[in-house]
Design a protein around this motif. Structure first.
Motif, PDB file in Angstrom:
ATOM      1  N   SER A 121      45.877  35.355  31.544  1.00 47.36           N
ATOM      2  CA  SER A 121      44.812  36.282  31.947  1.00 47.36           C
ATOM      3  C   SER A 121      45.381  37.670  32.174  1.00 47.36           C
ATOM      4  O   SER A 121      44.786  38.673  31.780  1.00 47.36           O
ATOM      5  CB  SER A 121      44.153  35.811  33.241  1.00 47.36           C
ATOM      6  N   LEU A 122      46.539  37.700  32.816  1.00 48.50           N
ATOM      7  CA  LEU A 122      47.153  38.991  33.088  1.00 48.50           C
ATOM      8  C   LEU A 122      47.501  39.700  31.787  1.00 48.50           C
ATOM      9  O   LEU A 122      47.243  40.896  31.615  1.00 48.50           O
ATOM     10  CB  LEU A 122      48.401  38.795  33.940  1.00 48.50           C
ATOM     11  N   ILE A 137      44.245  43.363  39.241  1.00 45.92           N
ATOM     12  CA  ILE A 137      44.103  42.138  38.440  1.00 45.92           C
ATOM     13  C   ILE A 137      45.077  41.079  38.946  1.00 45.92           C
ATOM     14  O   ILE A 137      44.711  39.900  39.100  1.00 45.92           O
ATOM     15  CB  ILE A 137      44.363  42.438  36.952  1.00 45.92           C
ATOM     16  N   ILE A 138      46.314  41.494  39.231  1.00 45.52           N
ATOM     17  CA  ILE A 138      47.281  40.521  39.732  1.00 45.52           C
ATOM     18  C   ILE A 138      46.777  39.923  41.038  1.00 45.52           C
ATOM     19  O   ILE A 138      46.776  38.704  41.240  1.00 45.52           O
ATOM     20  CB  ILE A 138      48.659  41.185  39.935  1.00 45.52           C
ATOM     21  N   LEU A 180      37.259  37.735  34.595  1.00 44.34           N
ATOM     22  CA  LEU A 180      36.789  38.367  35.819  1.00 44.34           C
ATOM     23  C   LEU A 180      35.529  37.661  36.306  1.00 44.34           C
ATOM     24  O   LEU A 180      34.793  37.102  35.506  1.00 44.34           O
ATOM     25  CB  LEU A 180      36.488  39.843  35.549  1.00 44.34           C
ATOM     26  N   LEU A 196      44.807  49.332  38.696  1.00 45.68           N
ATOM     27  CA  LEU A 196      44.060  48.306  37.981  1.00 45.68           C
ATOM     28  C   LEU A 196      44.918  47.065  37.762  1.00 45.68           C
ATOM     29  O   LEU A 196      44.475  45.929  37.986  1.00 45.68           O
ATOM     30  CB  LEU A 196      43.608  48.888  36.640  1.00 45.68           C
ATOM     31  N   VAL A 197      46.170  47.290  37.351  1.00 46.08           N
ATOM     32  CA  VAL A 197      47.041  46.134  37.096  1.00 46.08           C
ATOM     33  C   VAL A 197      47.274  45.359  38.390  1.00 46.08           C
ATOM     34  O   VAL A 197      47.194  44.127  38.425  1.00 46.08           O
ATOM     35  CB  VAL A 197      48.373  46.588  36.467  1.00 46.08           C
ATOM     36  N   LEU A 226      37.384  46.712  41.082  1.00 46.36           N
ATOM     37  CA  LEU A 226      37.369  47.220  39.714  1.00 46.36           C
ATOM     38  C   LEU A 226      36.520  48.475  39.609  1.00 46.36           C
ATOM     39  O   LEU A 226      36.885  49.425  38.919  1.00 46.36           O
ATOM     40  CB  LEU A 226      36.850  46.145  38.761  1.00 46.36           C
ATOM     41  N   GLU A 266      36.435  41.519  43.699  1.00 50.25           N
ATOM     42  CA  GLU A 266      36.833  42.007  42.378  1.00 50.25           C
ATOM     43  C   GLU A 266      35.900  43.119  41.913  1.00 50.25           C
ATOM     44  O   GLU A 266      36.340  44.111  41.351  1.00 50.25           O
ATOM     45  CB  GLU A 266      36.792  40.859  41.369  1.00 50.25           C
ATOM     46  N   LEU A 284      43.995  37.520  40.375  1.00 52.67           N
ATOM     47  CA  LEU A 284      44.450  36.229  39.853  1.00 52.67           C
ATOM     48  C   LEU A 284      45.054  35.377  40.957  1.00 52.67           C
ATOM     49  O   LEU A 284      44.843  34.164  41.013  1.00 52.67           O
ATOM     50  CB  LEU A 284      45.467  36.443  38.726  1.00 52.67           C
ATOM     51  N   ILE A 333      39.490  38.238  30.174  1.00 53.41           N
ATOM     52  CA  ILE A 333      40.436  38.287  31.292  1.00 53.41           C
ATOM     53  C   ILE A 333      40.064  37.232  32.322  1.00 53.41           C
ATOM     54  O   ILE A 333      40.926  36.698  33.017  1.00 53.41           O
ATOM     55  CB  ILE A 333      40.428  39.700  31.934  1.00 53.41           C
ATOM     56  N   ALA A 365      44.547  41.092  30.262  1.00 51.54           N
ATOM     57  CA  ALA A 365      44.160  42.331  30.934  1.00 51.54           C
ATOM     58  C   ALA A 365      45.004  43.476  30.404  1.00 51.54           C
ATOM     59  O   ALA A 365      44.501  44.564  30.150  1.00 51.54           O
ATOM     60  CB  ALA A 365      44.343  42.185  32.440  1.00 51.54           C
ATOM     61  N   VAL A 366      46.303  43.200  30.203  1.00 48.04           N
ATOM     62  CA  VAL A 366      47.193  44.280  29.795  1.00 48.04           C
ATOM     63  C   VAL A 366      46.861  44.791  28.398  1.00 48.04           C
ATOM     64  O   VAL A 366      47.041  45.959  28.122  1.00 48.04           O
ATOM     65  CB  VAL A 366      48.649  43.804  29.904  1.00 48.04           C
ATOM     66  N   TYR A 381      45.901  53.265  36.457  1.00 46.27           N
ATOM     67  CA  TYR A 381      46.354  52.099  35.692  1.00 46.27           C
ATOM     68  C   TYR A 381      47.163  51.167  36.578  1.00 46.27           C
ATOM     69  O   TYR A 381      46.990  49.949  36.557  1.00 46.27           O
ATOM     70  CB  TYR A 381      47.173  52.547  34.488  1.00 46.27           C
ATOM     71  N   PHE A 406      35.280  36.533  46.641  1.00 41.17           N
ATOM     72  CA  PHE A 406      36.129  36.872  45.492  1.00 41.17           C
ATOM     73  C   PHE A 406      35.336  37.711  44.487  1.00 41.17           C
ATOM     74  O   PHE A 406      35.825  38.730  43.987  1.00 41.17           O
ATOM     75  CB  PHE A 406      36.617  35.567  44.878  1.00 41.17           C
ATOM     76  N   MET A 448      42.568  46.181  28.663  1.00 44.60           N
ATOM     77  CA  MET A 448      42.165  47.292  29.525  1.00 44.60           C
ATOM     78  C   MET A 448      42.515  48.668  28.975  1.00 44.60           C
ATOM     79  O   MET A 448      41.687  49.573  29.048  1.00 44.60           O
ATOM     80  CB  MET A 448      42.744  47.107  30.915  1.00 44.60           C
ATOM     81  N   PRO A 449      43.730  48.863  28.407  1.00 48.27           N
ATOM     82  CA  PRO A 449      44.016  50.212  27.901  1.00 48.27           C
ATOM     83  C   PRO A 449      43.008  50.668  26.858  1.00 48.27           C
ATOM     84  O   PRO A 449      42.685  51.856  26.791  1.00 48.27           O
ATOM     85  CB  PRO A 449      45.411  50.062  27.297  1.00 48.27           C
TER      86      PRO A 449
END
Lengths: 122, 492, 504
Positions: free
Chosen positions: B427-428, C173-174, B395, C169-170, C147, C143, C177, B393, B431-432, C166, C139, B435-436
């Motif tokens: 990257s997103l 991440i957005i 990070l 988390l999404v 997280l 993060e 980024l 991802i 992650a999608v 969830y 940063f 992560m699950p």
């Protein structure tokens, strides 16, 4: 016109390229695995042909230096390279054929489409 | 001449030696063959370290095989970039090999394991030689050896998927090699040289005489190396081959084999073709768009997979896109990022395939949806998987961020912020889909449904080393980055 | 204070909790009590260590240390100035009190060892954000905190929590980024991301605007700014109450803190005003305030109502940042203090009520004041502060913000503040008034018989839960309209420091 003249003068290049395209086409489109391997060999052979043709010179002799003989020699390097290339091609062919034998044992066919059908039936 | 002068050739020779010695040793007494190969791999790695030190001290080394100078003989070259590639190849394969020792015993029939070591050593030798060689034709031979060995470590499992996948791989690779050889013939026609340095000198002049030959050769090279390193849309062979192979082979193929060809293309672009050819035709532009498409599509396909190894394989297509993105942007920082990603992805993806291997070894589970709750049964494995995913991802604290940082910086420097968005979007997406898996592995209610065998230490320790390596590449990246940046700057 | 000692303290404050986290994780194998007290002691020591830094920064000094370079020109570095100190001391204080509160609250919960490990780890990473010396370090810690805090959000492991987690988390991440993109642009334009460099980007350009928007997305997401607030009302209520208090009280502020750093160190107030970007922030802040307050009215669940209220309160801070003058920045900084105290009290008190009675619906909270008068009393105090009634701290921050708005010639902002206060009253009073003055459900019948005979049946939460709530509630009074208001003085110092370009 000039291009045409060029093509005629270099007909062996054209032959190599045509062979190459035939090989590539067959390899990618035919379902039969044996044909794929044959096509692979055609493709390799076409490149070898091109390579050897590059090294040849009109009226050239085999590049073996003999006392007293003079004149033009064919370039020996492509020949040497192509010998290696042939060895490589043979080994790849052998390996591919052995794979086909194994696959044939599983499916009883070496046609790729039929194998796909057999697998989707399962 | 001191022994150390022969290191470039010795690395390859030692590995080949071990490859051919292993089968008889295995027949004689199986116990010795694994230590033998491990020893040879470690020795090769050690030599690579010494070579790197030597190169960083006294500049690039040239080695003439058999004492024959070019244009007749084969030349090996060690410069900072190649020594970096060499270190990555040998280090990562040594690490994968240690893992493989245990994993193979359940994936392969016992009598072929000796042969597996042979194929492994040949594969490593050919990859090391690809990184070293300075000769186009020699590169062709090595590419074929590499392909056969790579197909070999897939098909050695001898189940239907593996055989089919390796046949598909072999045929497409053969097409790639055919294209490559045709390209070499074109260059040879135009210049009469096969040596990188001599070609580089001669091509400038030849370019004005035979521009078409040279363009065709460049296009053929892109196709050839694109096929071999699974650049979108030439990736069709990769998912089957990488997913069906035994886990150590998957780690090897996804981690190293595809990268080696990317590095080879890089060397040809920047060490063979003079700058004016790259400027005259938008070669890098083509690579750039293909890479961007690969980055996106690889991630999207990966999201749709139900099989863990299949998902990892598709993810590799996206990640190889990052490496080519660096090449395609044709800018110092971006190339540095792409090359750094070679190492990062080699470590990360190999580790992810290893953890998938541990999961399959201990539970037999391959489907992503069956992984729910596995984190409580296999905490270390899934922690390693988490670290690997974090790097995928991008990070902070992982190597993935560093390579993305440089790629993005390069894209901005080149004035193309669009490609930064591609990197971010990918990257997103990563992650999608990563992560699950982690969430359901750790946070799932209730017990894990399958029986779990204990994880052997021989598999656990490489995973821990890998997780540490991912973090180290994320925090202590400076020396490598500086070295790469200098190497790239000197080539541009 | 000599610089080596400051350096040591900074490292200690950030890494001590991070290193203690695994210790706490292992301690639970031996004893639950050791684990709990370790968590309390760790946060307590961190708080005290933070306080000792006060003499170092009170005069407007800045300390900056580079630890090591990750990449050329990109180091992991630490830095402290007055703003860092304000937030760090605030954060560690609230953390310490929440740790005490957790001991009894979490005794009923599962997976406590995970909770405490994460709890202490996030403390370290949160302080890391405040002590970061450059955007990259910021940063990294940002993060890390976001997280890891995921584990706090999903602690209950219910389906609702997993869904909220969830989403969280999404969004994280957005946001991450976006931050990454922003930092890269800054690095590209300025060649450095160090906060020591002063104003890294000196002139407005398309890329600079892009960077500003990226930072707005990245930090605004954390601060619950409209339209990126969607995760917040789901994520904060599902966490255990002490964690909600921290999420709402402190972790939201990291977003506001990041924006402050961006506005004052990456760009400069002049640039932002000159390019008109303050309007973007202002408009978003106004929408955030209004939306948060309005939606809070409709919420039935007490913790959800508090979460929406957090959105609107963070809007005040953003509003202050968009006005960008001395009073407004003082107000914004002071509101960070105020809101941290008020919202922690509210969440902890609500947590006590839920812990004791299991009631979450506002309609069920009638008469709760008869059962838990002290808890509801503290809750009321904080709610009144939230509405902005003098002499509590909420009034002072709104007053200062309003002064700032008037200084800037934007009376409309004052109107926004007033409307929002009114809405605050509308959604807090219906909790407090029935809580004290109506009979609990089921006892209404009895009430009629005994006419005005109020029956107290006191069942307070345990002292360990009550004391933190009381301390925090007293803070809302103490940092209100009192002489020697340290928090206000610090805010004024900060404002002068930031607007003075890094000196007093």
């Amino acid at each position: 016109m000039e291009i045409l003249q060029g093509i005629i003068n270099n007909y062996y290049y054209m032959a190599a390229i045509i062979l190459f395209v035939i090989g590539m086409h067959t390899m990618l489109t035919h379902a039969n695995m044996i044909k794929k391997v044959i096509a692979m060999n055609i493709m390799d052979a076409s490149v070898f042909l091109l390579f050897v043709a590059v090294g040849y010179r009109y009226g050239g002799q085999a590049p073996i230096i003999v006392e007293g003989a003079d004149g033009v020699y064919a370039n020996p390097l492509p020949g040497a390279l192509i010998l290696t290339g042939i060895v490589v091609a043979v080994s790849v062919t052998a390996y591919a054929l052995s794979l086909i034998v194994k696959i044939y044992r599983f499916y009883g066919t070496c046609d790729y489409d039929e194998i796909c059908e057999l697998r989707s039936d399962e | 001449m001191a022994l150390s002068d022969h290191f470039p050739a010795l690395i390859v020779a030692l590995l080949l030696f071990s490859a051919f010695l292993t089968p008889p040793v295995y027949r004689w007494t199986p116990r010795f063959s694994a230590p033998l190969t491990t020893f040879c791999l470690s020795a090769a790695f050690l030599m690579a370290i010494l070579l790197t030190a030597e190169v960083s001290r006294s500049g690039p080394l040239l080695y003439h095989m058999g004492g024959w100078p070019p244009p007749y003989g084969i030349e090996l070259k060690v410069d900072p970039l190649r020594s970096y590639a060499l270190l990555v190849i040998l280090g990562v394969s040594l690490w994968i090999f240690v893992y493989a020792l245990k994993d193979l015993s359940h994936e392969l029939r016992i009598y072929v394991i000796g042969w597996y070591y042979t194929l492994f050593a040949i594969l490593v030798a050919s990859m090391a030689a690809i990184a070293l060689t300075n000769d186009l034709f020699n590169l062709f031979v090595l590419m074929e050896i590499c392909t056969i060995a790579a197909c070999g470590i897939i098909s050695i499992k001898e189940d239907r998927e593996c055989l089919e996948a390796s046949f598909k791989y072999l045929i497409l690779s053969a097409m790639g090699t055919g294209c490559y050889l045709l390209g070499v013939a074109m260059l040879y026609m135009a210049t009469g040289y096969l040596n990188f340095d001599l070609l580089n000198g001669a091509l400038t002049e030849a370019f004005s005489l035979y521009p078409r030959n040279i363009f065709t050769a460049a296009a053929l090279f892109i196709v050839a190396f694109g096929t071999k390193s699974a650049l979108f849309p030439l990736h069709v062979w990769l998912p089957d081959a990488h997913a069906s192979a035994p886990s150590p082979s998957s780690a090897m193929l996804s981690g190293l084999v595809i990268k080696v060809f990317a590095i080879a293309l890089f060397l040809i672009f920047y060490q063979v073709f003079p700058r004016e050819i790259l400027n005259a035709v938008p070669l890098t532009e083509i690579v750039l768009w293909l890479a961007a498409a690969g980055v996106m599509f690889g991630s999207i396909y990966a999201m749709l997979q139900a099989d863990l190894k299949m998902m990892l394989a598709y993810s590799s297509i996206g990640q190889i896109g990052f490496i080519f993105l660096g090449l395609g942007l044709d800018q110092e920082l971006a190339i540095t990022g792409g090359l750094y990603h070679v190492m990062v992805h080699a470590i990360t993806k190999a580790m992810l395939f290893m953890s998938a291997g541990v999961i399959i070894y201990t539970t037999g589970v391959r489907k992503i949806k069956d992984l729910a709750g596995i984190g409580r049964a296999l905490p270390i494995t899934m922690l390693a998987f988490t670290v690997g995913s974090a790097s995928m991802i991008g990070l902070p604290g992982t190597g993935g961020l560093i390579s993305k940082w440089y790629l993005a910086l390069g894209a901005l420097e080149a004035g193309r912020p669009l490609f930064v968005l591609v990197i971010l979007a990918s990257s997103l997406l990563n992650a999608v889909y990563y992560m699950p898996i982690i969430i359901s592995a750790f946070m799932h209610q209730g017990e894990f449904e399958y029986k779990v065998r204990p994880v052997p230490n021989m598999m656990k320790i490489p995973l821990i080393i890998g997780a540490l390596a991912v973090i180290i590449t994320g925090l202590l990246s400076r020396p490598v980055i500086v070295m790469l940046q200098e190497a790239v700057a000197s080539m541009l | 204070m000599d610089s080596a000692r400051v350096m040591f303290l900074l490292m200690f404050i950030v890494f001590f909790p991070i290193l203690m986290a695994p210790v706490i994780f292992y301690a639970c194998r031996y004893s639950v009590r050791i684990r709990d007290s370790l968590a309390v002691v760790t946060s307590g020591i961190t708080f005290l260590a933070t306080l000792t830094l006060y003499p170092a920064v009170s005069g407007g000094e800045v300390y900056h240390y580079s630890l090591f370079e990750v990449l050329p020109n990109l180091a992991i570095s630490m830095r402290i100035d007055i703003l860092s100190f304000c937030l760090a001391s605030l954060a560690s204080l609230v953390w310490f009190l929440c740790a005490i509160y957790s001991v009894d609250y979490m005794a009923k919960e599962h997976a406590c060892s995970r909770y405490y490990t994460v709890f202490i780890f996030t403390l370290g990473s949160c302080l890391g954000i405040f002590f970061a010396g450059d955007l990259f370090t910021l940063f990294v810690f940002f993060e890390l905190m976001s997280l890891i805090a995921y584990l706090l959000v999903v602690h209950e492991e219910t389906e609702e929590a997993m869904k909220a987690g969830y989403k969280y988390l999404v969004m994280t991440i957005i946001g991450g980024l976006a931050l990454f993109f922003g930092i890269i642009i800054v690095f590209e334009l300025g060649g450095t991301v160090s906060l020591a460099a002063g104003h890294i980007i000196g002139e407005s350009s398309v890329l600079a605007l892009l960077a500003f928007i990226c930072f707005l997305i990245g930090f605004g997401m954390k601060a619950g700014m409209f339209p990126l607030h969607v995760w917040l009302p789901d994520a904060h209520p599902v966490a255990p109450s002490p964690a909600s208090a921290l999420l709402s009280g402190i972790m939201l502020k990291t977003g506001a803190y990041g924006l402050m750093r961006v506005i004052f160190h990456v760009f400069s107030p002049e640039l932002i005003k000159g390019a008109g970007w303050d309007l973007i922030l202002g408009i978003l802040a106004v929408i955030t305030i209004m939306l948060g307050s309005a939606v809070a009215l409709t919420q039935e669940d007490i913790k959800r109502r508090l979460a929406y209220s957090s959105i609107s309160q963070l809007g005040y801070v953003l509003l202050g940042l968009s006005i960008l003058n001395s009073n407004a920045i003082t107000g914004a900084t002071f509101h960070i203090f105020s809101h941290a105290f008020m919202k922690s009290v509210l969440f902890l008190a609500a947590g006590s009520i839920i812990w004791k009675t299991g009631r979450r619906k506002i309609a069920d909270l009638k008469g709760i004041g008869r059962q838990m008068p002290v808890t509801l009393g503290c809750f009321s105090l904080a709610a009144i502060a939230m509405i902005g009634i003098p002499p509590l701290n909420g009034f002072l921050s709104k007053w200062t913000l309003a002064l700032g708005a008037l200084d800037a010639g934007m009376p409309i902002y004052v109107l926004v503040l007033l409307i929002s206060s009114l809405l605050n009253a509308l959604y807090y009073l219906p909790i407090i008034i029935p809580g004290f003055f109506e009979a609990p459900p089921g006892e209404e019948q009895e009430e009629d018989d005994h006419h005005h005979e109020i029956k107290f049946d006191i069942q307070e939460a345990t002292p360990k839960m009550l004391i933190p709530v009381i301390i925090l509630a007293l803070c809302t009074v103490f940092f209100g309209l009192t002489p020697n208001n340290i928090a206000y003085a610090l805010s004024q110092l900060t404002s002068a420091f930031l607007l003075g370009g890094g000196t007093l």
